[in-house]
Motif scaffolding. Sequence first.
Motif, mmCIF file in Angstrom:
data_model
loop_
_atom_site.group_PDB
_atom_site.id
_atom_site.type_symbol
_atom_site.label_atom_id
_atom_site.label_comp_id
_atom_site.label_asym_id
_atom_site.label_seq_id
_atom_site.Cartn_x
_atom_site.Cartn_y
_atom_site.Cartn_z
ATOM 1 N N ALA A 35 12.791 16.840 19.614
ATOM 2 C CA ALA A 35 12.863 16.340 18.228
ATOM 3 C C ALA A 35 13.007 14.828 18.255
ATOM 4 O O ALA A 35 14.009 14.306 18.743
ATOM 5 C CB ALA A 35 14.037 16.972 17.488
ATOM 6 N N GLU A 36 12.003 14.137 17.728
ATOM 7 C CA GLU A 36 12.058 12.676 17.669
ATOM 8 C C GLU A 36 12.238 12.240 16.220
ATOM 9 O O GLU A 36 11.783 12.923 15.295
ATOM 10 C CB GLU A 36 10.783 12.087 18.256
ATOM 11 N N LEU A 37 12.877 11.070 16.068
ATOM 12 C CA LEU A 37 13.217 10.608 14.724
ATOM 13 C C LEU A 37 11.985 10.491 13.810
ATOM 14 O O LEU A 37 12.015 10.941 12.665
ATOM 15 C CB LEU A 37 13.953 9.265 14.805
ATOM 16 N N ASP A 38 10.891 9.926 14.325
ATOM 17 C CA ASP A 38 9.731 9.757 13.426
ATOM 18 C C ASP A 38 9.149 11.110 13.005
ATOM 19 O O ASP A 38 8.643 11.277 11.901
ATOM 20 C CB ASP A 38 8.664 8.830 14.034
ATOM 21 N N GLN A 39 9.270 12.106 13.870
ATOM 22 C CA GLN A 39 8.800 13.461 13.500
ATOM 23 C C GLN A 39 9.669 14.025 12.369
ATOM 24 O O GLN A 39 9.168 14.657 11.437
ATOM 25 C CB GLN A 39 8.881 14.398 14.703
ATOM 26 N N LEU A 40 10.986 13.794 12.486
ATOM 27 C CA LEU A 40 11.881 14.311 11.453
ATOM 28 C C LEU A 40 11.642 13.573 10.131
ATOM 29 O O LEU A 40 11.657 14.190 9.051
ATOM 30 C CB LEU A 40 13.349 14.182 11.908
ATOM 31 N N GLU A 41 11.377 12.282 10.221
ATOM 32 C CA GLU A 41 11.086 11.516 8.992
ATOM 33 C C GLU A 41 9.810 12.042 8.323
ATOM 34 O O GLU A 41 9.755 12.191 7.096
ATOM 35 C CB GLU A 41 10.958 10.029 9.327
ATOM 36 N N ASP A 42 8.804 12.378 9.142
ATOM 37 C CA ASP A 42 7.560 12.940 8.574
ATOM 38 C C ASP A 42 7.834 14.304 7.928
ATOM 39 O O ASP A 42 7.305 14.617 6.845
ATOM 40 C CB ASP A 42 6.505 13.133 9.674
ATOM 41 N N ALA A 43 8.639 15.110 8.600
ATOM 42 C CA ALA A 43 8.983 16.433 8.062
ATOM 43 C C ALA A 43 9.668 16.274 6.706
ATOM 44 O O ALA A 43 9.380 17.004 5.745
ATOM 45 C CB ALA A 43 9.903 17.178 9.041
ATOM 46 N N TRP A 44 10.563 15.312 6.639
ATOM 47 C CA TRP A 44 11.324 15.054 5.407
ATOM 48 C C TRP A 44 10.389 14.618 4.282
ATOM 49 O O TRP A 44 10.502 15.092 3.145
ATOM 50 C CB TRP A 44 12.370 13.966 5.703
ATOM 51 N N ASP A 45 9.451 13.728 4.612
ATOM 52 C CA ASP A 45 8.501 13.246 3.594
ATOM 53 C C ASP A 45 7.722 14.414 3.006
ATOM 54 O O ASP A 45 7.473 14.481 1.803
ATOM 55 C CB ASP A 45 7.499 12.264 4.219
#
Length: 370
Positions: A109-119
Amino acid sequence: MLFQPPIPPKYAGLTDEQACAMILERKKALGSRLVILGHHYQQDEVIRFADFTGDSLKLSQVGAEQKGAEYIVFCGVHFMAESADILSEDGVTVILPDLSAGCSMADMAELDQLEDAWDFLVGECGQEVIPITYVNSTAAIKAFCGGHGGACCTSSNARAVLEWAFKQGGKVIFLPDQHLGRNTAFAMGVPLEQMVVFDPALPNGGLSPDQARDAKVYLWKGHCSVHGLFTAQQCDDIRRMDAATKIIVHPECAWEVVQKADMAGSTEFIIKTVSEAPAGSKWAIGTEIHLVNRLVERFPDKAVRSLAGIQCLCTTMYRIDLKHLAWTLDALAAGRVVNQIKVEAETKRLATVALKRMLENVTPVPVAIK
Ligand code: 13P
Ligand code: SF4
């Protein structure tokens, strides 16, 4: 994953006896300035030098409680040392004896992946989501959760944290371990149909907006490579061989395995259950081999074995060895810090929020997931 440069030949060439003697001497010289923490998956040679042993939850609690220690040497993996740095008092230096002791699940789990998921989930689909991260994750992921109304959990208190999250209303995205998330939510009564896998490698996690709206729990597509080695077939084989053998597994195992097991819980729960079982009882255990072997030795009056016929070993936990421990302690005794794990200030501030919520949702004894 971090890279560990080779340690100086002076340490790399130590025999086990020499390394042990050095560790003992430096530990004595450093006295109460030093605390060594050891996770249950550490090799015996190393864990016997730990001042405290435990599962991830217990070691987080112990790390947070240390008063007056200058150094915490963490015999475990990188995310554990980061949590100790986040939770320990100011002025405590946290050290990981081998920097390449990472966790493949945390790396999923990488931060930019989680940010994309959130978006996608919150921004595009308009869902109210609480992010819950297993403590086996980077400090950056913990900080995201802390900054977005979420929390961390361990396998010891995943249920209590999920109960807390559902009380806030809305849905939960659980990361990085889909299995702990699925096993825990299912035990709480959430049907499998209300859980969807969010695959960070696919656009929008592989979900349509309708799937995102219909689900209650989003399970990040991550897993533990060690616990992934246990199978439902192994449970069937044990049952066929001897119906009296109880099967106890870690909730990082797949749902099918947990369903076939008698019990599931954290390493601390597994130890407690086998310790309290009567003499003559029989156990097949689905967790890392060092812990299983330690239980085999500790309880000769019980028949304890691994659930798998193969050696399920966490290779990154295994990187912490006598030589690296001797090297780190020798440096500390000489006033030098090597391999410090230090989380950047803003990440630390937000990750503290998530970890504190984790520590607030704790039952006094390790509880079963199943
Ligand atoms: P616990 O010791 O918290 O059960 O976690 C197991 C594990 O896989 C740690 O990485
Ligand atoms: Fe990570 Fe699994 Fe090893 Fe634990 S046992 S440190 S979850 S790879």
